[in-house]
Design a protein around this motif. Structure first.
Motif, PDB file in Angstrom:
ATOM      1  N   GLY A  31       1.340 -13.960   9.378  1.00  0.00           N
ATOM      2  CA  GLY A  31       2.431 -13.112   8.926  1.00  0.00           C
ATOM      3  C   GLY A  31       3.651 -13.948   8.654  1.00  0.00           C
ATOM      4  N   TRP A  32       4.768 -13.277   8.436  1.00  0.00           N
ATOM      5  CA  TRP A  32       6.009 -13.993   8.181  1.00  0.00           C
ATOM      6  C   TRP A  32       7.214 -13.129   8.536  1.00  0.00           C
ATOM      7  CZ3 TRP A  32       2.247 -13.405   4.314  1.00  0.00           C
ATOM      8  CH2 TRP A  32       2.413 -12.303   3.476  1.00  0.00           C
ATOM      9  N   ALA A  33       8.296 -13.815   8.802  1.00  0.00           N
ATOM     10  CA  ALA A  33       9.593 -13.157   9.032  1.00  0.00           C
ATOM     11  C   ALA A  33      10.559 -13.706   7.997  1.00  0.00           C
ATOM     12  CB  ALA A  33      10.099 -13.445  10.440  1.00  0.00           C
ATOM     13  N   ILE A  34      11.289 -12.820   7.339  1.00  0.00           N
ATOM     14  CA  ILE A  34      12.260 -13.193   6.312  1.00  0.00           C
ATOM     15  C   ILE A  34      13.607 -12.604   6.686  1.00  0.00           C
ATOM     16  CG2 ILE A  34      12.918 -12.879   3.886  1.00  0.00           C
ATOM     17  CD1 ILE A  34       9.943 -12.907   3.189  1.00  0.00           C
ATOM     18  N   GLY A  35      14.650 -13.395   6.549  1.00  0.00           N
ATOM     19  CA  GLY A  35      15.981 -12.896   6.874  1.00  0.00           C
ATOM     20  C   GLY A  35      17.059 -13.919   6.605  1.00  0.00           C
ATOM     21  N   ALA A  36      18.267 -13.593   7.062  1.00  0.00           N
ATOM     22  CA  ALA A  36      19.418 -14.469   6.878  1.00  0.00           C
ATOM     23  C   ALA A  36      19.276 -15.709   7.766  1.00  0.00           C
ATOM     24  CB  ALA A  36      20.703 -13.711   7.214  1.00  0.00           C
ATOM     25  N   PRO A  37      19.887 -16.836   7.364  1.00  0.00           N
ATOM     26  CA  PRO A  37      19.696 -18.094   8.106  1.00  0.00           C
ATOM     27  C   PRO A  37      20.021 -18.003   9.586  1.00  0.00           C
ATOM     28  CG  PRO A  37      20.714 -18.536   5.981  1.00  0.00           C
ATOM     29  CD  PRO A  37      20.664 -17.040   6.118  1.00  0.00           C
ATOM     30  N   LEU A  97       0.848  -1.192   0.000  1.00  0.00           N
ATOM     31  CA  LEU A  97       0.000   0.000   0.000  1.00  0.00           C
ATOM     32  C   LEU A  97       0.882   1.241   0.000  1.00  0.00           C
ATOM     33  CD1 LEU A  97      -2.746  -1.125   2.549  1.00  0.00           C
ATOM     34  CD2 LEU A  97      -2.862  -1.151   0.049  1.00  0.00           C
ATOM     35  N   VAL A  98       1.540   1.473  -1.121  1.00  0.00           N
ATOM     36  CA  VAL A  98       2.406   2.640  -1.307  1.00  0.00           C
ATOM     37  C   VAL A  98       1.900   3.383  -2.542  1.00  0.00           C
ATOM     38  CG1 VAL A  98       4.753   3.446  -1.760  1.00  0.00           C
ATOM     39  CG2 VAL A  98       4.378   1.492  -0.254  1.00  0.00           C
ATOM     40  N   TYR A  99       1.733   4.688  -2.413  1.00  0.00           N
ATOM     41  CA  TYR A  99       1.071   5.480  -3.436  1.00  0.00           C
ATOM     42  C   TYR A  99       2.080   6.265  -4.267  1.00  0.00           C
ATOM     43  CZ  TYR A  99      -2.449   4.222  -0.069  1.00  0.00           C
ATOM     44  OH  TYR A  99      -3.232   3.496   0.788  1.00  0.00           O
ATOM     45  N   ALA A 100       1.861   6.270  -5.589  1.00  0.00           N
ATOM     46  CA  ALA A 100       2.729   6.995  -6.521  1.00  0.00           C
ATOM     47  C   ALA A 100       2.772   8.475  -6.131  1.00  0.00           C
ATOM     48  CB  ALA A 100       2.203   6.825  -7.941  1.00  0.00           C
ATOM     49  N   PRO A 101       3.933   9.091  -6.292  1.00  0.00           N
ATOM     50  CA  PRO A 101       5.159   8.599  -6.936  1.00  0.00           C
ATOM     51  C   PRO A 101       6.140   7.911  -5.976  1.00  0.00           C
ATOM     52  CG  PRO A 101       5.425  10.913  -6.418  1.00  0.00           C
ATOM     53  CD  PRO A 101       4.037  10.531  -5.942  1.00  0.00           C
ATOM     54  N   HIS A 102       5.703   7.585  -4.802  1.00  0.00           N
ATOM     55  CA  HIS A 102       6.588   7.001  -3.802  1.00  0.00           C
ATOM     56  C   HIS A 102       6.776   5.512  -4.075  1.00  0.00           C
ATOM     57  CE1 HIS A 102       6.325  10.790  -1.656  1.00  0.00           C
ATOM     58  NE2 HIS A 102       5.032  10.751  -1.911  1.00  0.00           N
ATOM     59  N   ALA A 103       7.864   4.977  -3.575  1.00  0.00           N
ATOM     60  CA  ALA A 103       8.179   3.568  -3.784  1.00  0.00           C
ATOM     61  C   ALA A 103       8.687   2.969  -2.485  1.00  0.00           C
ATOM     62  CB  ALA A 103       9.228   3.408  -4.887  1.00  0.00           C
ATOM     63  N   HIS A 104       8.283   1.718  -2.242  1.00  0.00           N
ATOM     64  CA  HIS A 104       8.742   1.021  -1.051  1.00  0.00           C
ATOM     65  C   HIS A 104      10.170   0.534  -1.253  1.00  0.00           C
ATOM     66  CE1 HIS A 104       8.779  -1.353   2.537  1.00  0.00           C
ATOM     67  NE2 HIS A 104       8.890  -2.495   1.882  1.00  0.00           N
ATOM     68  N   VAL A 105      11.024   0.830  -0.284  1.00  0.00           N
ATOM     69  CA  VAL A 105      12.416   0.369  -0.300  1.00  0.00           C
ATOM     70  C   VAL A 105      12.581  -0.629   0.834  1.00  0.00           C
ATOM     71  CG1 VAL A 105      14.845   1.030  -0.153  1.00  0.00           C
ATOM     72  CG2 VAL A 105      13.186   2.585  -1.223  1.00  0.00           C
ATOM     73  N   ARG A 106      13.084  -1.803   0.523  1.00  0.00           N
ATOM     74  CA  ARG A 106      13.281  -2.858   1.532  1.00  0.00           C
ATOM     75  C   ARG A 106      14.652  -2.701   2.172  1.00  0.00           C
ATOM     76  NH1 ARG A 106       9.125  -6.274   0.623  1.00  0.00           N
ATOM     77  NH2 ARG A 106       8.069  -5.747  -1.326  1.00  0.00           N
ATOM     78  N   MET A 107      14.638  -2.489   3.462  1.00  0.00           N
ATOM     79  CA  MET A 107      15.889  -2.233   4.168  1.00  0.00           C
ATOM     80  C   MET A 107      16.889  -3.356   3.959  1.00  0.00           C
ATOM     81  SD  MET A 107      16.294  -0.394   7.691  1.00  0.00           S
ATOM     82  CE  MET A 107      17.872   0.243   8.244  1.00  0.00           C
ATOM     83  N   ALA A 108      16.413  -4.600   3.991  1.00  0.00           N
ATOM     84  CA  ALA A 108      17.320  -5.744   3.887  1.00  0.00           C
ATOM     85  C   ALA A 108      17.919  -5.892   2.495  1.00  0.00           C
ATOM     86  CB  ALA A 108      16.586  -7.025   4.265  1.00  0.00           C
ATOM     87  N   TRP A 136      21.221  -7.083   5.027  1.00  0.00           N
ATOM     88  CA  TRP A 136      20.557  -8.380   4.867  1.00  0.00           C
ATOM     89  C   TRP A 136      20.859  -9.283   6.062  1.00  0.00           C
ATOM     90  CZ3 TRP A 136      16.943 -11.395   3.151  1.00  0.00           C
ATOM     91  CH2 TRP A 136      17.115 -12.776   3.189  1.00  0.00           C
ATOM     92  N   ASN A 137      22.075  -9.290   6.504  1.00  0.00           N
ATOM     93  CA  ASN A 137      22.477 -10.200   7.579  1.00  0.00           C
ATOM     94  C   ASN A 137      21.962  -9.786   8.950  1.00  0.00           C
ATOM     95  OD1 ASN A 137      23.946 -12.093   6.036  1.00  0.00           O
ATOM     96  ND2 ASN A 137      25.715 -10.713   5.936  1.00  0.00           N
ATOM     97  N   ARG A 138      21.636  -8.502   9.147  1.00  0.00           N
ATOM     98  CA  ARG A 138      21.207  -8.049  10.482  1.00  0.00           C
ATOM     99  C   ARG A 138      19.735  -7.619  10.518  1.00  0.00           C
ATOM    100  NH1 ARG A 138      24.273  -5.167  13.189  1.00  0.00           N
ATOM    101  NH2 ARG A 138      26.185  -5.269  11.964  1.00  0.00           N
ATOM    102  N   THR A 139      18.972  -7.867   9.465  1.00  0.00           N
ATOM    103  CA  THR A 139      17.579  -7.409   9.394  1.00  0.00           C
ATOM    104  C   THR A 139      16.610  -8.580   9.332  1.00  0.00           C
ATOM    105  OG1 THR A 139      18.231  -5.378   8.246  1.00  0.00           O
ATOM    106  CG2 THR A 139      15.928  -6.041   8.067  1.00  0.00           C
ATOM    107  N   VAL A 140      15.549  -8.494  10.144  1.00  0.00           N
ATOM    108  CA  VAL A 140      14.398  -9.394  10.019  1.00  0.00           C
ATOM    109  C   VAL A 140      13.270  -8.577   9.400  1.00  0.00           C
ATOM    110  CG1 VAL A 140      12.738 -10.858  11.225  1.00  0.00           C
ATOM    111  CG2 VAL A 140      15.078 -10.689  12.070  1.00  0.00           C
ATOM    112  N   THR A 141      12.802  -8.995   8.235  1.00  0.00           N
ATOM    113  CA  THR A 141      11.721  -8.284   7.553  1.00  0.00           C
ATOM    114  C   THR A 141      10.395  -8.952   7.873  1.00  0.00           C
ATOM    115  OG1 THR A 141      13.193  -7.617   5.753  1.00  0.00           O
ATOM    116  CG2 THR A 141      10.828  -7.529   5.323  1.00  0.00           C
ATOM    117  N   ILE A 142       9.447  -8.141   8.320  1.00  0.00           N
ATOM    118  CA  ILE A 142       8.146  -8.646   8.768  1.00  0.00           C
ATOM    119  C   ILE A 142       7.089  -8.317   7.720  1.00  0.00           C
ATOM    120  CG2 ILE A 142       6.436  -8.612  10.610  1.00  0.00           C
ATOM    121  CD1 ILE A 142       9.244  -9.549  11.514  1.00  0.00           C
TER     122      ILE A 142
END
Length: 418
Positions: free
Chosen positions: A252-258, A213-224, A231-237
């Motif tokens: 929901g879910w959590a995505i990150g490094a092993p 749910l991000v509205y133009a002209p803005h864009a979502h940037v994923r920190m990881a 990538w190694n220190r971030t858990v994305t929810i």
């Protein structure tokens, strides 16, 4: 004589009545249009409801899932998110399906906080962050976003963030798109936060539940996605509830490094063991359907139209509202609303968990104007609650008819604008 009973634990006894249990029942009692609690009152997509009905058919689908999540859902998460993170996600090592995004955050904090460790959160914050930290023995540390005069944009002072770092700092929560302000953090802002996290060896919890749910002209940037270190220190929810308007599913879910996900999984397994099994299969089907049909773009257009209806109403009233770049909330400046003395005295006589002005104004809006809103000081620490005294949060994840009713009721505010 009453029986002597065990005493409630200190970690729970200090909680006061939450804002949702005040304003949602109040909206029902008074018949106010509920733009307070952020749940959609329109139907979820037909394809996800059909997938849910299909998923409960086979008997074994209704039994425990693997703690990591149903394999079908993990495969769809990998297919969906691998290109967005710019790496191939492993269904066994890079993700955990959780009982809602909130449990993903709770499990991550359980995995990384020892008693007395500090977690940095930006104010205003989703109100579950604070108890998630304290119930895990942590200490919340607050850094307020500050609204800029004129533009209304919310910004983070990196120097102020740096000043809050101590030897006990362990975790920082970054919510983008942001609830309640609608702020979408830029690449430069996230890199600056990431540099602080790297310098002080902080784990980053990237709460990205409103990513679709991000509205133009803005864009979502994923920190990881910004660097190997992040990538190694971030858990994305992430959240199925926010993505598909099924907030009651609690998936929901959590995505990150092993190495990080292994710790989150260890906590998650001991907290709930697994998330809702059949609905995971429905979400797997929904992710595939959404990817193949362009659902996300259509959904954003629909939410943007709802947002614009509410923004136009506040503009017509002459009230300043933050234009949200993402999520489904509008924060409005209520300073120009002049409530008559007798009505103000009446509102002030009602017992409430907080005496802050925004609570009183939102109570008045609900009972006198007929539109329920949420007082944003609920998303601040006591020492910074004053920053929200002239603010109210309205949500626009509602049907066109509900928004029309809200706009009609809000027009009564014209007599109170000074």
């Amino acid at each position: 004589m009453a029986a002597r009973l065990p005493r409630c634990s200190d970690r729970v006894a200090h909680f006061v009545q939450d804002v949702w249990s005040v304003f949602s029942p109040l909206a029902i009692k008074t018949g106010a249009v509920n733009l307070g609690q952020g749940f959609p009152n329109f139907p979820p997509p037909a394809f996800i409801k059909e997938a849910a009905a299909k998923a409960i058919g086979p008997d074994l689908n209704n039994q425990y899932a693997h703690p990591k999540g149903q394999l079908a859902l993990r495969k769809e998460l990998a297919t969906t998110f691998s290109p967005l993170f710019g790496r191939a996600l492993d269904v066994e090592e890079n993700m955990v399906v959780t009982a809602g995004a909130n449990e993903a955050i709770y499990a991550t904090l359980a995995a990384y906080l020892n008693p007395g460790d500090e977690c940095i959160m930006m104010e205003p914050f989703f109100d579950q962050y604070e108890p998630n930290v304290t119930l895990n023995g942590g200490v919340p540390v607050y850094v307020p976003l500050r609204q800029q005069p004129g533009s209304g944009d919310w910004t983070l002072d990196i120097a102020e963030l740096q000043a809050k770092i101590t030897p006990r700092s362990r975790v920082i929560i970054v919510n983008t798109p942001h609830n309640p302000t609608g702020k979408v953090f830029t690449r430069a802002e996230l890199l600056a936060i990431g540099a602080v996290a790297a310098e002080h060896n902080l784990l980053v919890i990237a709460d990205e539940v409103y990513e679709r749910l991000v509205y133009a002209p803005h864009a979502h940037v994923r920190m990881a996605s910004l660097s190997e270190d992040l990538w190694n220190r971030t858990v994305t929810i992430g959240s199925a509830g926010k993505t598909f308007a099924v907030t009651g599913w609690r998936l929901g879910w959590a995505i990150g490094a092993p190495d990080v996900i292994r710790n989150v999984l260890n906590a998650h397994t001991r907290i709930v063991f697994c998330a809702n099994a059949p609905l995971q299969l429905a979400v797997a089907d929904a992710l595939r359907e959404a990817r193949e049909t362009g659902f996300y773009a259509t959904q954003v257009d629909e939410y943007a139209a709802r947002r614009d209806v509410l923004l136009a109403a506040f503009n017509d009233l002459g009230l300043t509202a933050t234009v949200p770049h993402g999520s489904y909330f509008v924060v409005v400046d209520t300073a120009r609303i002049a409530i008559p003395d007798d009505e103000w005295a009446e509102v002030c006589s009602v017992p409430m968990p907080s005496a802050n002005r925004d609570w009183r104004v939102c109570f008045w809006l609900t009972t006198k104007i007929g539109v329920a809103a949420i007082p944003p000081s609920s998303f601040y620490s006591p020492e910074n609650a004053h920053l929200a005294e002239n603010l109210a949060r309205f949500c626009f994840c509602k049907t066109d008819e509900t928004l029309r009713q809200a706009v009609a009721a809000l027009s009564k505010l014209k007599a109170y604008i000074r």
